[in-house]
Enzyme design. Structure first.
Site, PDB file in Angstrom:
ATOM      1  N   GLU A 135       3.392  16.849 -11.425  1.00 16.24           N
ATOM      2  CA  GLU A 135       3.390  17.043  -9.971  1.00 16.24           C
ATOM      3  C   GLU A 135       1.985  17.181  -9.391  1.00 16.24           C
ATOM      4  OE1 GLU A 135       6.187  16.914  -8.075  1.00 16.24           O
ATOM      5  OE2 GLU A 135       7.245  16.426  -9.947  1.00 16.24           O
ATOM      6  N   GLU A 147       4.449  24.432  -4.513  1.00 15.41           N
ATOM      7  CA  GLU A 147       5.718  24.135  -3.850  1.00 15.41           C
ATOM      8  C   GLU A 147       6.477  23.056  -4.644  1.00 15.41           C
ATOM      9  OE1 GLU A 147       5.381  21.944  -0.126  1.00 15.41           O
ATOM     10  OE2 GLU A 147       7.229  21.067  -0.896  1.00 15.41           O
TER      11      GLU A 147
HETATM   12 ZN    ZN Z   1       4.397  17.148  -1.389  1.00 21.10          ZN
END
Ligand code: ZN
Length: 1092
Positions: free
Chosen positions: A244, A171
């Site tokens: 990330e 995501e």
């Molecule tokens: Zn997150």
């Protein structure tokens, strides 16, 4: 982006999504919270924050301070959550949707889609269209409704088979640029190119969802294009995975010899999530209740497992899940469907159907256990626990029914509400009234986000040797519910609330719908079934009429005879954190031991490359944008309000299409010169218990029943409004709010009348003590979610005045204060004496003002009722003026130029930090206000975000400028201290140098500010800005023009005037977080030890 935190009560409210704090929420005028230390009245000085008052965070479902504000006096049932989300917005009499294909019928083909069903749902004033994308099998649900706040969402069923957090990391990566939009973090960048009312992405336990909402059609298609490209064609670069997800990197990127450490946004984010006992508890609850399917895994990622995820696995997960054949599209609002379909088909039309994907993500049902399972957990100590030796949580959780049975789940929601909500419910009596613990355990009630729903009940804040007693009490309560059943009046009250819920209009109705329907739809359930509230109600009534023991039998079936039962006992352990740190260290050492020289060289290079990538300037012109001059109107639609005195009290009213509901709001202001200072810290406590003690003819249980039968709850909050013009002046007091069906207006005012006149403070002191414990526990639990707010409030409090007051009623010191009151039950008499004094001083007509919103026809009769209310409560209209937050130039005057510059560190057992520093600038009506507002948005988006989040690894950070006139820098879940402080320091300089940004970027900042300036206002809230904080339409119009006119020179000017170097009116930094080398033995810092 935000992980969907399952324990959040109102998870779709942007308020709860901290990353978007830089959106500059509209000014928080109403605050509830609690009191402070210095004013502590009869509480020993040692209680001040400096002493060991704190002990850790509380395991409560995260009810944030903000939520508490409007969250009425009555415990809000889980049920109402369900129903509220089915609660309409802007329902206008004729609910035919002008733009949408009223002519569409089943079988019609358009833009690659076939219409599979068309259904009207009159109770919610909507028409639902279901379609199937012929080529790929993608499903589409369109809800046509006369609501300008249009919503889009695409969701994928993402069912992880391990706890690496792959779905969550994916995501994040989807937002690191896509084929058409190869820029980092396009969502964040679109925040400044859009007028969206919501933009985010969530990872739940079994789906990932990308929703947005906007009122502007051009914006809708801009965002749609970004969202579709991000999900179906993300770049998924390895460097982004490292940033990330997780990576090994040198602590100092430029120094090969510095130690290797774990870094990564999700890695840190999840460490932050699990620094709260309530998160540890709820995670275990889900993982262990469903040991045999996907829910056994932590979908957000376990920090100790995340580092086993490989880049290839991530890419593979995308290919398997982000495909039209495994997707669900949702659109909502008054924009035409055809155009939506056309735009979506252009993107997904090139995919081929692959039915294997949907099979692959299918969630198997958990097989029912033959007998109960018991489990023990440990967590960190809570520095805020009022009783350090009472920190155990004991909860019992039952697996219920598959969501495919929507009616049974509807019934279960009612049953759950009957069992747990309100002071007459069996569990409230058995657990809360028992005094065994501080509050219900997190997650108590019926929960529906897993394929099979669950019901959980328990207590937190209990002594370790009481867990047996709690279990016994739970069993006993169920047995009693089975034998005695439920009073019909309680069932009626719930059905009344359902009726009210379908009529009440909230501004995020569509978004709520998207979230709620998706949990069912994700498992193949027809979402339209869930919308048919009236059918479910009728069927429920029929079942009840046919068998008076219907509900009792359900208690037996789902609870007493349910062998799929999980008992969890969680207690703090002194070694919890060190063990976790040890485990991380071991993992790190293992990883390092395996490294070859080649690997090390790559790590070093990657670190440098990442840094370079973060610093590289990107061409953002590729992103679509709205245009300030074209898309923002220079004038806004004024609200028609009328004012007059009614019985001597100023009243404002506004005729609105409220769908047959009457809304009541009132403010009573206190005179700061005469109101005893010692009572200020008690205001939040007062507001949280006022409606829970009984009043007049009603004891607390009857009062609750009456409230539920007549209204949707009574809200009381602490009110602080900064004066719009007189700097340093503010209004303080209490707010009251409620709404009801037109037929109940008199009954609603009768409730308020009794509460104003005769609160039954002395009925039940034990219960009051319990309410105090609950309030204390809830506040403590809000710290991990709202640490940045606490830090901002604390830092700004050194400016005195309203800021000091905010700290007293909603800041760190109030936490300590509440905890103290909770820990001193023997002083309940003194507490009661103070509450009585507040009631006497404030609950009358003297400084009261009232606002009524309703249908034109209902206003007149409502005003007559207001008149008798006013005459009944007495002391009317001494001084108040309607629509003007009065300037009470208070005794607590603004300190002049010597704001404290000392830094404070509150030590909490978190793994990341929250930092803030404030600069005191200008009030609302000053021309600089608009400039500073734009400057805060600009510097957040273009400078602080990069420094604090992208480079620093924090989850969020920025600057906020609100009605207090304080320009606050903040960071959220931040691994750093020094770097972030430097970023704060450099922000003014960055703004001063106008070559750092372009005129177009200033326009973007304007767009962002207008997202809140032009946020949708529901009929029930029209005119309230003026009523509560005194900003007239003329002032707002002037502000609007000033915002639109801000240019480079203005920004430069305010940067120079307020923000450069070490401004005279700058606060110290407030740091909330773990102990740190930065602050230890450093005389620039006051360290507040908050844990043992
Ligand atoms: Zn997150």
């Amino acid at each position: 982006m935000n992980r969907f935190v399952q324990s959040t009560k109102e998870r779709y409210v942007p308020e709860d999504l901290p990353e978007f704090a830089i959106r500059e929420n509209t000014d928080d005028v109403i605050i509830i919270g609690n009191p402070d230390s210095e004013t502590l009245y009869q509480i020993p000085q040692s209680v001040k924050l400096g002493s060991r008052v704190f002990r850790s965070t509380r395991p409560v479902a995260s009810r944030s301070v903000q939520v508490a504000v409007r969250q009425a006096a009555v415990l809000r049932p889980q049920l109402t959550r369900l129903l509220h989300s089915s609660a309409p917005h802007r329902v206008i009499a004729a609910a035919v949707n002008p733009n949408t294909s009223a002519s569409l019928k089943v079988g019609d083909q358009l833009h690659g889609y076939a219409v599979t069903s068309v259904e009207d749902v009159p109770e919610l004033c909507l028409t639902a269209y279901k379609l199937r994308h012929t080529r790929t099998g993608a499903e589409h649900l369109h809800i046509a409704r006369e609501d300008s706040n249009n919503v889009f969402s695409v969701s994928f069923r993402t069912t992880p088979s391990n706890s690496t957090g792959v779905a969550h990391i994916l995501e994040h990566l989807a937002l690191c640029g896509s084929a058409k939009y190869p820029v980092r973090d396009p969502f964040m960048k679109m925040l400044t190119r859009s007028l969206s009312t919501f933009m985010n992405a969530f990872t739940g336990p079994d789906y990932t969802m990308y929703p947005f909402s906007t009122q502007n059609s051009r914006d809708f298609y801009n965002l749609l294009s970004i969202y579709l490209d991000a999900t179906f064609h993300p770049r998924l670069r390895q460097l982004d995975f490292l940033q990330e997800g997780w990576r090994l990197e040198h602590a100092d990127i430029n120094d090969r010899n510095s130690p290797l450490v774990f870094k990564g946004v999700v890695f840190n984010e999840m460490k932050g999530v699990f620094s709260s006992p309530s998160a540890i508890y709820t995670r275990a609850l889900i993982n262990k209740l469903f040991p045999d399917n996907t829910y056994a895994n932590e979908s957000g990622g376990d920090p100790l497992v995340i580092p086993s995820l490989s880049y290839e696995e991530l890419k593979d997960f995308h290919a398997q899940h982000y495909h039209p054949s495994n997707s669900r599209f949702f659109t909502y609002g008054n924009f035409p469907l055809e155009q939506h379909l056309e735009a979506i088909d252009k993107v997904i039309g090139n995919f081929e159907e692959n039915s294997k994907l949907a099979e692959g993500s299918f969630v198997n049902e958990q097989t029912r256990w033959k007998s109960a399972v018991h489990d023990k957990l440990s967590c960190q100590n809570d520095p805020l626990a009022p009783f350090p030796d009472k920190q155990t949580t004991l909860g019992v959780t039952y697996m219920l029914e598959s969501l495919t049975d929507t009616h049974e789940n509807f019934t279960l929601a009612i049953l759950g509400s009957l069992l747990t909500d309100g002071p007459s419910s069996p569990f409230y009596e058995a657990l809360i009234d028992s005094g065994l613990g501080s509050d219900y355990a997190p997650f108590s009630g019926v929960q529906k986000f897993t394929k099979q729903s669950l019901f959980s009940i328990g207590l937190q804040g209990i002594a370790p040797d009481q867990s047996g007693a709690v279990q016994k009490a739970i069993n006993m309560a169920l047995k009693n519910a089975y034998t005695e059943g439920f009073p019909m009046e309680r069932v009626d009250a719930i059905l009344h609330r359902i009726e009210l819920g379908t009529k009440h209009q909230s501004s995020n109705f569509g978004l709520g719908l998207a979230m709620n329907l998706n949990t069912y739809w994700n498992h193949g359930v027809d979402p339209i079934q869930c919308l048919r509230v009236n059918e479910h109600v009728e069927q429920f009534k029929r079942s009840l009429a046919a068998d008076p023991k219907y509900l009792q039998k359900k208690v037996r079936e789902h609870f007493i005879d349910n062998s799929h039962k999980l008992v969890i006992e969680m207690s703090p352990s002194d070694s919890y954190e060190s063990k976790l740190a040890e485990a991380e260290k071991t993992l790190l050492e293992k990883k390092i031991a395996k490294l070859t020289d080649g690997d090390r060289a790559v790590i070093y290079e990657n670190g440098k490359q990442l840094l370079a990538a973060q610093e590289a300037t990107e061409d953002l012109s590729i992103l679509p944008t709205l245009n300030v001059h074209r898309d923002i109107s220079r004038s806004f639609k004024a609200t028609a309000i009328e004012k007059d005195k009614v019985g001597g009290v100023p009243v404002q009213w506004s005729a609105q299409p409220t769908n047959g509901i009457v809304y009541f709001n009132a403010v009573t202001s206190l005179q700061t010169e005469t109101f005893p200072m010692k009572l200020i810290p008690f205001l939040p406590l007062f507001s949280s218990v006022m409606t829970k003690l009984g009043a007049g003819p009603w004891d607390r249980k009857k009062l609750d029943q009456e409230v539920s039968m007549r209204t949707d709850g009574l809200g009381v909050g602490v009110h602080i409004a900064d004066h719009h013009t007189v700097f340093g002046s503010f209004e303080q007091g209490l707010t009251f709010s409620s709404h009801c069906l037109e037929r109940n207006v008199e009954a609603m005012f009768a409730l308020w009348t009794e509460l104003f006149r005769r609160i039954r403070f002395d009925d039940d002191h034990e219960h009051l003590k319990q309410l105090i414990r609950i309030a204390s526990a809830e506040l403590a639990a809000s710290v991990p979610h709202n640490g940045h707010r606490y830090a901002m409030t604390r830092a700004a409090s050194s400016f005195g005045g309203a800021m000091k007051m905010r700290e007293l009623v909603s800041g760190m010191s109030s936490l300590a204060y509440f905890r103290l009151v909770a820990a001193s039950p023997e002083k309940v008499q003194e507490v009661v004496a103070n509450l009585k004094q507040i009631a006497e001083l404030l609950l009358n007509g003297k400084r009261l003002r009232i606002a009524i919103n309703g249908e034109a026809a209902a206003i007149r009769s409502s005003l007559a009722t207001v008149e008798s209310f006013v005459s009944n409560i007495g002391g009317s209209g001494e001084k108040a003026k309607v629509g003007e937050a009065e300037s009470t130039t208070s005794a607590i005057v603004m300190p002049t130029l010597n704001a404290s510059t000392s830094n404070e560190h509150f030590i909490f057992p978190f793994s990341t930090n929250y930092l803030s520093r404030g600069v005191f600038c200008a009030p609302f009506s000053h021309p600089d206000f608009a400039r500073l507002r734009i400057a805060s948005s600009l510097v957040s988006a273009k400078f602080l975000h990069r420094e604090i989040r992208e480079k620093g690894g924090a989850y969020g950070g920025g600057a906020k400028f609100d009605s207090s006139g304080v320009f606050s820098y903040f960071s959220y879940r931040d691994p750093q201290v020094t770097g972030t402080m430097e970023a704060f320091d450099r922000a003014g300089e960055w703004l001063l140098r106008t070559d750092n940004y372009t005129d177009a970027e200033i326009d973007e900042a304007k767009l962002q500010v207008f997202q809140s300036v032009d946020a949708p206002v529901v009929p029930g809230e029209a005119g309230l800005e003026q009523f509560l904080i005194g900003r007239t339409d003329e002032m707002r119009q002037e502000y609007r023009l000033r915002l639109l006119e801000v240019g480079k020179a203005d920004i430069q000017e305010v940067a120079e005037r307020y923000l450069i170097g070490s401004p005279a009116l700058q606060s110290g930094v407030c740091l909330i977080g773990p102990s740190s080398e930065v602050t230890a033995n450093n005389d620039k810092w006051k360290v507040r030890i908050v844990s043992q």
